[in-house]
Design an enzyme around this catalytic site. Structure first.
Site, mmCIF file in Angstrom:
data_model
loop_
_atom_site.group_PDB
_atom_site.id
_atom_site.type_symbol
_atom_site.label_atom_id
_atom_site.label_comp_id
_atom_site.label_asym_id
_atom_site.label_seq_id
_atom_site.Cartn_x
_atom_site.Cartn_y
_atom_site.Cartn_z
ATOM 1 N N CYS A 2 -2.056 65.916 96.374
ATOM 2 C CA CYS A 2 -0.586 65.158 95.766
ATOM 3 C C CYS A 2 -0.755 63.557 96.347
ATOM 4 C CB CYS A 2 0.436 65.786 96.483
ATOM 5 S SG CYS A 2 0.717 67.488 96.216
ATOM 6 N N ASN A 100 2.052 66.650 101.236
ATOM 7 C CA ASN A 100 0.626 66.761 100.582
ATOM 8 C C ASN A 100 -0.236 67.785 101.573
ATOM 9 O OD1 ASN A 100 -1.596 66.627 99.112
ATOM 10 N ND2 ASN A 100 -2.192 64.688 100.010
ATOM 11 N N LYS A 485 -20.415 67.656 85.026
ATOM 12 C CA LYS A 485 -19.702 66.274 84.294
ATOM 13 C C LYS A 485 -19.239 66.577 82.912
ATOM 14 C CE LYS A 485 -19.326 64.248 86.846
ATOM 15 N NZ LYS A 485 -19.704 64.972 88.240
HETATM 16 C C1 AGP Z 1 -17.121 66.139 90.772
HETATM 17 O O1 AGP Z 1 -17.258 65.279 89.352
HETATM 18 C C2 AGP Z 1 -15.753 66.726 91.107
HETATM 19 N N1 AGP Z 1 -14.700 65.693 90.991
HETATM 20 C C3 AGP Z 1 -15.577 67.479 92.108
HETATM 21 O O2 AGP Z 1 -16.497 68.453 92.171
HETATM 22 C C4 AGP Z 1 -16.023 66.915 93.553
HETATM 23 O O3 AGP Z 1 -17.507 66.528 93.600
HETATM 24 C C5 AGP Z 1 -15.541 67.863 94.638
HETATM 25 O O4 AGP Z 1 -14.403 68.368 94.479
HETATM 26 C C6 AGP Z 1 -16.048 67.291 95.888
HETATM 27 O O5 AGP Z 1 -15.301 66.339 96.530
HETATM 28 P P1 AGP Z 1 -15.864 65.399 97.694
HETATM 29 O O6 AGP Z 1 -17.218 64.791 97.315
HETATM 30 O O7 AGP Z 1 -14.728 64.582 97.865
HETATM 31 O O8 AGP Z 1 -15.787 66.435 98.608
#
Ligand code: AGP
Length: 609
Positions: A2, A100, A485
Site C-alpha cells: 500500500c 501498510n 515479463k
Molecule cells: C518482476 O517484474 C516483478 N515485479 C516481481 O516478480 C519482482 O521481481 C518480485 O516481486 C521481487 O521484487 P524485489 O526484487 O523487490 O524483491
C-alpha cells in the site's frame, strides 16, 4: 504494497496531500482515502473510496489543512471497497490510521476488543489498530504510552501513520514495512516510499525497524519499541525528480528498458578499474571467500531469475555449489544452511517480505548474508552482513527491467571477484572477461536502436493466446524472465521452460495456434536449440527466435527473428537477450492496450506474504 502519506505543518491546500499520494500510484492499488483536519478546526474530514485517486479528488472540498494522512490500498484482508479502504478509525472517531503491511494476530485482538464493546465496520486487519489504541488510551491516558502498548501487541508487518483529532501531532510506526520522514521548511511529510517525498524535499530520515515517531509542526521525536529515545540522522534524498518522471517515454517501463546501457556502464566504472573487480565496501574477507564452498541464493520473481543466471556463473567460474530457491519456499524449507555458507539475497526493493524472512532464517543459522539490492536504506540492506548496491535508480514500472540486468551484471562481477579470490581466475583472464563486460552496454545500445522490427513482430504475435519461452543453459533463466515479463503486463499465459524438457510434456502444446519464443544465441548448446526449433516447426508452432547476428542456420528455419550482437563470451548473453525479451513484452502489452506500468493485481514491492 500500500502507499501511505502523512503531513503536518503550515496549512496547505488539501490538493498537496492528494498529489503526494499520487506519486505512489505506481505501486498499484484498488482503493484510496484521506483524513485531514481543516485549518482552524478540530473536526476530522474523512473521504475514502474504491478505485483511483482521480475519483477521490472529485469528493474533496477545497480546504486548507495542517494535519492529514492518506492511503492507497492493495487489498489483503477484505475486498476492495469504500468500507475497507483506509483511513480506519476508532469508536469515537478520534483516532485515524493508515497502514501498510499485515497484522497477523488481528483475529485474536479483534475478539479481545469486541468483548470490550468496540464496534467494527470493515473486514480489514488494519481496523483493529485505532480501536486497540483507543482501548489503551482509556487505560494509559497518554496517547504515546498507549501507542507503545499497541505496537508491542501487534504481530506481523506494519508501517502506520495516524492522527488523533485533539492533538497537533501525527504518529508513525515502522515494523517490517518501509517508512520515511521528509523534513520540509514548513513542516514534515511522511511516506512509505521516497519518490513521494523527493518532490517536496531532499532532506529525509529513514526510520529504522521497530521505531515509533511523534511529529509536531516544528519537531519530531523517535523511540524504539522499548520507549528508548533514538536520534536518526537527516540524510539526503539522491532521487532527482526528473528521474521519477517519464520524460519522453510513454511508460516508465520503456524508459527503464532504455536506461540499461547507461546503468551497466556506471556499474562497470564503479566496481572495476578495467583491470580488476573492486568491491570497496564489501565486508567479505578474501580469506573467507577462499574457503567458501557453498552459496544459497534466495529471491522472488525477476530477482530470482537474475539469481538463477548467477547460479550458472558461480558454479562455472568460482566452482562453488549453488542452491537457489524462491524466497517463499526457502523460508519454510529446513535448509541445511551452515555458518560456513554464504546466503545471497537479491531484491530490487529490499522490502520483499519473503526474501527478508528467508534472510532472517539464514541469519538464525549463522550464515554470512550478502544482499544485492537497489534501494539504499531498505530493510534488506540493514539486515544483511554486507551488500552490493545495483544503483539502477528508482525502478517505477512494476515489471522489473533495469534492476534485472543490473542484478545479473553485479552477480557476474561478484563471480569474477570470488573466482579470483579462490585462485580459479588469473589476472589476465579477469582482464579478458572485464573487456567483454565493458562492451555489453554498447551491444545493448545497438539492440535498442533496432527495435522497430520487434515492434512489428510483437503486433503480429499479440493475437496468440499462449506463449512458450524456451532457452538452454544460462538462458533457461532468460526464458523464465521473458515469460514473466510477458504474462505480468499483457496477462497472456506464458511459460518459461528449459528447451531440453520439450519432449517431457510441453511439446504437446505445439500447434499452429501456439507461439514459441526460442532463445538461441551461438553458444555451446546452439545445435540443441536447432533441433528444438525443428521439432516446433514440424508441428507448425509459430516461432520468434532470438539469434546471434550473422546466424546462418536457424535464420532460414523460423518465421520471425531478432538479432543480438555476437559475443566471444556467451555467458554474457542473458544481458543481451533480456532487451528483446523485455521490449517484446512491452510492445505486445502496448498493442493490447494494457496498463503497463501498473498491471492489475500486482504491486511494485510485495511487502507482505
Ligand atoms: C518482476 O517484474 C516483478 N515485479 C516481481 O516478480 C519482482 O521481481 C518480485 O516481486 C521481487 O521484487 P524485489 O526484487 O523487490 O524483491
Amino acid at each position: 504494497m500500500c502507499g501511505i502519506v502523512g503531513y503536518i505543518g503550515e496549512s496547505k491546500p488539501i490538493s498537496f496531500l492528494v498529489e503526494t499520494l499520487e506519486r505512489l500510484e505506481y505501486r498499484g492499488y484498488d482503493s484510496c482515502g484521506v483524513a485531514y483536519r481543516p485549518k482552524n478546526s478540530l473536526r476530522i474530514i474523512l473521504k475514502k473510496r474504491r478505485g483511483k485517486i482521480e475519483g477521490l479528488k472529485k469528493e474533496l472540498l477545497s480546504h486548507q489543512f495542517d494535519i492529514g494522512i492518506a492511503h492507497t490500498r492493495w487489498a489483503t484482508h477484505g475486498i476492495p471497497n469504500r468500507i475497507n479502504a483506509h483511513p480506519h478509525f476508532d469508536c469515537q472517531r478520534h483516532i485515524f490510521v493508515v497502514h501498510n503491511g499485515i497484522v497477523e494476530n488481528y483475529k485474536e485482538l479483534k475478539k479481545f476488543l469486541l468483548k470490550r464493546g468496540h464496534k467494527f465496520r470493515s473486514q480489514t486487519d488494519t481496523e483493529i489498530i485505532p480501536h486497540l489504541w483507543e482501548e489503551y488510551i482509556k487505560r494509559r491516558k497518554n496517547p504515546l504510552e498507549a501507542l507503545f502498548e499497541v505496537v508491542n501487541l501487534l504481530e506481523g508487518s506494519f508501517a502506520i501513520v495516524a492522527l488523533v483529532s485533539s492533538l497537533d501531532k501525527i504518529f508513525v510506526v515502522r515494523k517490517d514495512s518501509p517508512l520515511s520522514l521528509g523534513v520540509l521548511k514548513e513542516g514534515f511529510l511522511v511516506a512509505s516510499d521516497i519518490p513521494a517525498i523527493s518532490f517536496s524535499t531532499k532532506r529525509v530520515v529513514n526510520l529504522a525497524d521497530r521505531q515509533v515517531g511523534v511529529i509536531s509542526k516544528s519537531s519530531w521525536e523517535v523511540y524504539d519499541f522499548h520507549r528508548r529515545r533514538r536520534y536518526p540522522k537527516v540524510g539526503k534524498v539522491e532521487i532527482s525528480s526528473q528521474e521519477v518522471e517519464k520524460g519522453k517515454f510513454a511508460h516508465f517501463m520503456l524508459k527503464e528498458i532504455f536506461e540499461q546501457p547507461q546503468i551497466l556502464k556506471s556499474l562497470y566504472s564503479l566496481y572495476t578499474n578495467r583491470e580488476e573487480v573492486k568491491f570497496k565496501e564489501l565486508n567479505l574477507s578474501k580469506k573467507y571467500l577462499r574457503t567458501l564452498q557453498r552459496i544459497f541464493i534466495f529471491a522472488c520473481g525477476t530477482a530470482f531469475h537474475a539469481g538463477f543466471v548467477g547460479k550458472y556463473l558461480l558454479e562455472k567460474y568460482a566452482r562453488v555449489s549453488v542452491e537457489i530457491d524462491v524466497s517463499s519456499e526457502a523460508r519454510y524449507r529446513s535448509l541445511p544452511i551452515r555458518k560456513e555458507d554464504l546466503v545471497i539475497a537479491i531484491s530490487q526493493s529490499g522490502e520483499t517480505a519473503d526474501t527478508l524472512a528467508s534472510v532472517r532464517e539464514a541469519k538464525s543459522r549463522g550464515a554470512k548474508l550478502l544482499g544485492i539490492c537497489n534501494v539504499l536504506g531498505s530493510t534488506l540492506t540493514r539486515e544483511v552482513d554486507t551488500f552490493i548496491p545495483t544503483f539502477a535508480g528508482p525502478e517505477i514500472g512494476v515489471a522489473s527491467t533495469k534492476a534485472y540486468t543490473a542484478q545479473v551484471f553485479v552477480l557476474f562481477l561478484f563471480t569474477i571477484y570470488l573466482a579470483k579470490a579462490k585462485g580459479f581466475l588469473t589476472s589476465l583472464q579477469e582482464r579478458e572477461i572485464l573487456k567483454e563486460l565493458r562492451d555489453v552496454s554498447r551491444y545493448q545500445e545497438k539492440i535498442l536502436k533496432e527495435l522497430d522490427s520487434l515492434r512489428r513482430i510483437a503486433k503480429k504475435f499479440s493475437k496468440f493466446g499462449c506463449f512458450l519461452f524456451l532457452g538452454r543453459g544460462i538462458n533457461y533463466p532468460s526464458a523464465l524472465e521473458g515469460a514473466l515479463k510477458l504474462k505480468e503486463i499483457s496477462y497472456i499465459p506464458a511459460e518459461g521452460y528449459p528447451a531440453g524438457e520439450m519432449k517431457h510434456g510441453p511439446i504437446a502444446l505445439i500447434d499452429e495456434y501456439r507461439a514459441v519464443v526460442c532463445i538461441a544465441p551461438q553458444d555451446s548448446l546452439y545445435e540443441k536449440m536447432v533441433s528444438n526449433i525443428c521439432e516446433i516447426k514440424a508441428r507448425k508452432g509459430k516461432i520468434l527466435a532470438i539469434l546471434t547476428r550473422g546466424d546462418k542456420e536457424i535464420v532460414s528455419l523460423v518465421e520471425e527473428k531478432v538479432f543480438v550482437p555476437k559475443l566471444n563470451n556467451q555467458d554474457l548473453s542473458p544481458l543481451l537477450v533480456a532487451i528483446p525479451l523485455q521490449s517484446f513484452a512491452y510492445f505486445v502489452a502496448k498493442n493490447l492496450g494494457c496498463e503497463i506500468d501498473q498491471p492489475r493485481n500486482l504491486a511494485k514491492s510485495v511487502t507482505v506474504e
